[in-house]
Design a protein around this motif. Structure first.
Motif, PDB file in Angstrom:
ATOM      1  N   THR A  38       1.394  -1.332   0.306  1.00  0.00           N
ATOM      2  CA  THR A  38       0.086  -0.045  -0.093  1.00  0.00           C
ATOM      3  C   THR A  38       0.548   1.683   0.086  1.00  0.00           C
ATOM      4  OG1 THR A  38      -1.658  -1.182   1.482  1.00  0.00           O
ATOM      5  CG2 THR A  38      -1.885   1.316   1.086  1.00  0.00           C
ATOM      6  N   ALA A  39       2.230   0.993   0.397  1.00  0.00           N
ATOM      7  CA  ALA A  39       2.898   2.385   0.912  1.00  0.00           C
ATOM      8  C   ALA A  39       3.560   2.996  -1.199  1.00  0.00           C
ATOM      9  CB  ALA A  39       4.180   1.878   1.215  1.00  0.00           C
ATOM     10  N   ALA A  40       3.178   2.561  -1.772  1.00  0.00           N
ATOM     11  CA  ALA A  40       3.608   2.520  -3.521  1.00  0.00           C
ATOM     12  C   ALA A  40       2.262   3.390  -3.695  1.00  0.00           C
ATOM     13  CB  ALA A  40       3.490   1.950  -4.354  1.00  0.00           C
ATOM     14  N   LEU A  41       1.301   3.190  -2.894  1.00  0.00           N
ATOM     15  CA  LEU A  41      -0.129   3.870  -3.745  1.00  0.00           C
ATOM     16  C   LEU A  41      -0.322   5.515  -3.866  1.00  0.00           C
ATOM     17  CD1 LEU A  41      -2.989   0.784  -2.955  1.00  0.00           C
ATOM     18  CD2 LEU A  41      -1.015   1.536  -5.373  1.00  0.00           C
ATOM     19  N   PRO A  42      -0.026   6.009  -2.448  1.00  0.00           N
ATOM     20  CA  PRO A  42       1.011   7.299  -2.022  1.00  0.00           C
ATOM     21  C   PRO A  42       1.678   8.183  -3.494  1.00  0.00           C
ATOM     22  CG  PRO A  42       0.641   6.581  -0.035  1.00  0.00           C
ATOM     23  CD  PRO A  42       0.712   5.139  -0.805  1.00  0.00           C
ATOM     24  N   VAL A  43       2.545   7.604  -3.393  1.00  0.00           N
ATOM     25  CA  VAL A  43       3.482   7.520  -4.787  1.00  0.00           C
ATOM     26  C   VAL A  43       2.673   8.069  -5.798  1.00  0.00           C
ATOM     27  CG1 VAL A  43       5.434   7.108  -5.498  1.00  0.00           C
ATOM     28  CG2 VAL A  43       5.173   6.860  -3.168  1.00  0.00           C
ATOM     29  N   ALA A  44       1.877   6.888  -5.831  1.00  0.00           N
ATOM     30  CA  ALA A  44       1.499   7.078  -7.366  1.00  0.00           C
ATOM     31  C   ALA A  44       0.022   8.488  -7.435  1.00  0.00           C
ATOM     32  CB  ALA A  44       0.265   5.807  -7.872  1.00  0.00           C
ATOM     33  N   SER A  45      -0.756   8.590  -6.693  1.00  0.00           N
ATOM     34  CA  SER A  45      -1.270   9.484  -5.784  1.00  0.00           C
ATOM     35  C   SER A  45      -1.053  10.469  -6.358  1.00  0.00           C
ATOM     36  CB  SER A  45      -2.345   9.351  -5.104  1.00  0.00           C
ATOM     37  OG  SER A  45      -3.406   8.476  -5.272  1.00  0.00           O
ATOM     38  N   THR A  46       0.270  10.652  -5.579  1.00  0.00           N
ATOM     39  CA  THR A  46       0.678  11.628  -5.887  1.00  0.00           C
ATOM     40  C   THR A  46       1.273  12.228  -7.025  1.00  0.00           C
ATOM     41  OG1 THR A  46       2.032  12.170  -3.605  1.00  0.00           O
ATOM     42  CG2 THR A  46       2.891  13.619  -5.292  1.00  0.00           C
ATOM     43  N   CYS A  47       1.892  11.307  -8.201  1.00  0.00           N
ATOM     44  CA  CYS A  47       2.348  11.601  -9.715  1.00  0.00           C
ATOM     45  C   CYS A  47       1.232  12.095 -10.158  1.00  0.00           C
ATOM     46  CB  CYS A  47       2.909  10.538  -9.917  1.00  0.00           C
ATOM     47  SG  CYS A  47       4.976  10.438  -8.968  1.00  0.00           S
ATOM     48  N   LEU A  48       0.153  11.654 -10.191  1.00  0.00           N
ATOM     49  CA  LEU A  48      -0.976  11.805 -10.797  1.00  0.00           C
ATOM     50  C   LEU A  48      -2.088  13.027 -10.520  1.00  0.00           C
ATOM     51  CD1 LEU A  48      -2.890   8.297 -10.638  1.00  0.00           C
ATOM     52  CD2 LEU A  48      -1.675   9.163 -12.661  1.00  0.00           C
ATOM     53  N   TYR A  49      -1.402  14.019  -9.328  1.00  0.00           N
ATOM     54  CA  TYR A  49      -1.519  15.168  -8.736  1.00  0.00           C
ATOM     55  C   TYR A  49      -0.383  15.800  -9.516  1.00  0.00           C
ATOM     56  CZ  TYR A  49      -2.709  18.719  -5.487  1.00  0.00           C
ATOM     57  OH  TYR A  49      -3.454  19.903  -4.714  1.00  0.00           O
ATOM     58  N   TRP A  50       0.387  15.849  -9.412  1.00  0.00           N
ATOM     59  CA  TRP A  50       1.517  16.791  -9.834  1.00  0.00           C
ATOM     60  C   TRP A  50       0.852  16.778 -11.458  1.00  0.00           C
ATOM     61  CZ3 TRP A  50       5.886  14.881  -6.621  1.00  0.00           C
ATOM     62  CH2 TRP A  50       6.365  15.822  -5.309  1.00  0.00           C
ATOM     63  N   ALA A  51       1.305  15.625 -12.269  1.00  0.00           N
ATOM     64  CA  ALA A  51       0.317  15.078 -13.070  1.00  0.00           C
ATOM     65  C   ALA A  51      -0.585  16.267 -14.519  1.00  0.00           C
ATOM     66  CB  ALA A  51       0.666  13.927 -14.007  1.00  0.00           C
ATOM     67  N   GLY A  52      -1.072  16.512 -13.066  1.00  0.00           N
ATOM     68  CA  GLY A  52      -2.285  16.634 -13.207  1.00  0.00           C
ATOM     69  C   GLY A  52      -2.294  18.416 -12.862  1.00  0.00           C
TER      70      GLY A  52
END
Length: 298
Positions: A38-52
């Motif tokens: 699960t620790a990788a999922l906040p990283v995924a969210s952050t990347c997608l947020y920054w992409a947006g």
């Protein structure tokens, strides 16, 4: 030459501290179906947020040249092509991180989330559809945390996902008045949305299985306290916008709404029986708030 500070401003770097709590709340509600991954999922969210954020500035660069010429692209500090490349790279990184965190199900959820982000940024920013699209991105972000659990995990995370989505809809609608001022009607609707979310959060039952009655009472107390923090901080700013919906007041209320996501997510964690994690997440809010004074979140 583009600096790291310019890129941080492009992606609204400090605002990403409001993002990890989405996936954590979703994962907690679903019983942490991905386990340690699960620790990788906040990283995924952050990347997608920054992409947006990067894609938003690329799409709005002509409007920003008139309304917000100090932003990285119209000011010439970040070339438009660089911003688009950053958006694409971070999107791919976000989906890849989701695959690491929750396998194919999480990668698929992240891909849907990424599509919603790109749809929002590349479409007109006015109207109810735009607000709903933005709200869906944060709701999907919560579901990303539960996605490794399949349909049962998604169902378990439906309540916090809905609360975050409704909150986001209100903040997004209000944010339309950041430049030219808003309206009392929109501000009142935003207040109503926040009050509804706060009530749903405060009334959410806390599981006691495996924790005993004392653990359940403590979790409920922490959840209610964090909900109160959310309600007071966000409603105070939004009520100011009701009284005076000028651009400056609306901008401050929008910022308060963005920062208010952290105590809301923390309350959801506590309501899932994880009050220690909830308090840890809530403790990050002052750090994010301080950094947002240096780099705008809106």
């Amino acid at each position: 030459m583009t600096s790291l500070r310019d890129l941080a401003e492009l992606v609204r770097a400090p605002a990403a501290l409001t993002v990890p709590g989405d996936t954590l709340a979703g994962a907690a509600s679903a019983g942490w179906p991905a386990g340690a991954r699960t620790a990788a999922l906040p990283v995924a969210s952050t990347c997608l947020y920054w992409a947006g954020m990067a894609l938003n500035d690329w799409a709005d660069r002509q409007v920003d040249a008139v309304e917000r010429p100090e932003r990285p692209i119209p000011s010439g500090r970040v070339p438009a092509g660089t911003a688009l490349a950053v958006a694409g790279t971070l999107t791919a990184a976000g989906v890849a991180a989701a695959a690491v965190g929750g396998g194919r199900r999480s990668a698929a959820t992240a891909a849907v989330l990424a599509a919603a982000v790109w749809a929002y940024d590349l479409s007109p920013k006015q109207g109810a559809l735009s607000v709903a699209t933005m709200a869906s991105t944060r709701g999907l972000d919560v579901l990303l945390g539960a996605s490794a659990g399949g349909l049962s995990g998604l169902r378990a995370a439906a309540v916090p996902a809905t609360m975050v989505a409704v909150h986001t809809a209100g903040v997004t609608a209000l944010s339309r008045g950041e430049v030219h001022g808003g309206s009392t009607g929109v501000a009142r609707a935003c207040v109503a949305a926040t009050a509804l979310v706060a009530a749903a959060s405060a009334l959410r039952p806390v599981p006691t299985a495996g924790r005993g009655r004392a653990g359940g009472v403590l979790g409920a107390a922490v959840s209610v306290a964090l909900t109160g923090t959310y309600a007071v901080s966000v409603l105070r700013a939004q009520l100011s916008a009701v009284r005076s919906p000028d651009a400056g007041t609306v901008r401050r209320a929008t910022g308060a709404g963005i920062r208010g996501l952290v105590p809301l997510q923390s309350a959801a964690l506590a309501a899932s029986g994880h009050h220690a994690a909830a308090l840890g997440l809530a403790a990050s809010a002052p750090v994010g708030g301080a950094l947002m004074w240096k780099v705008s979140a809106t």
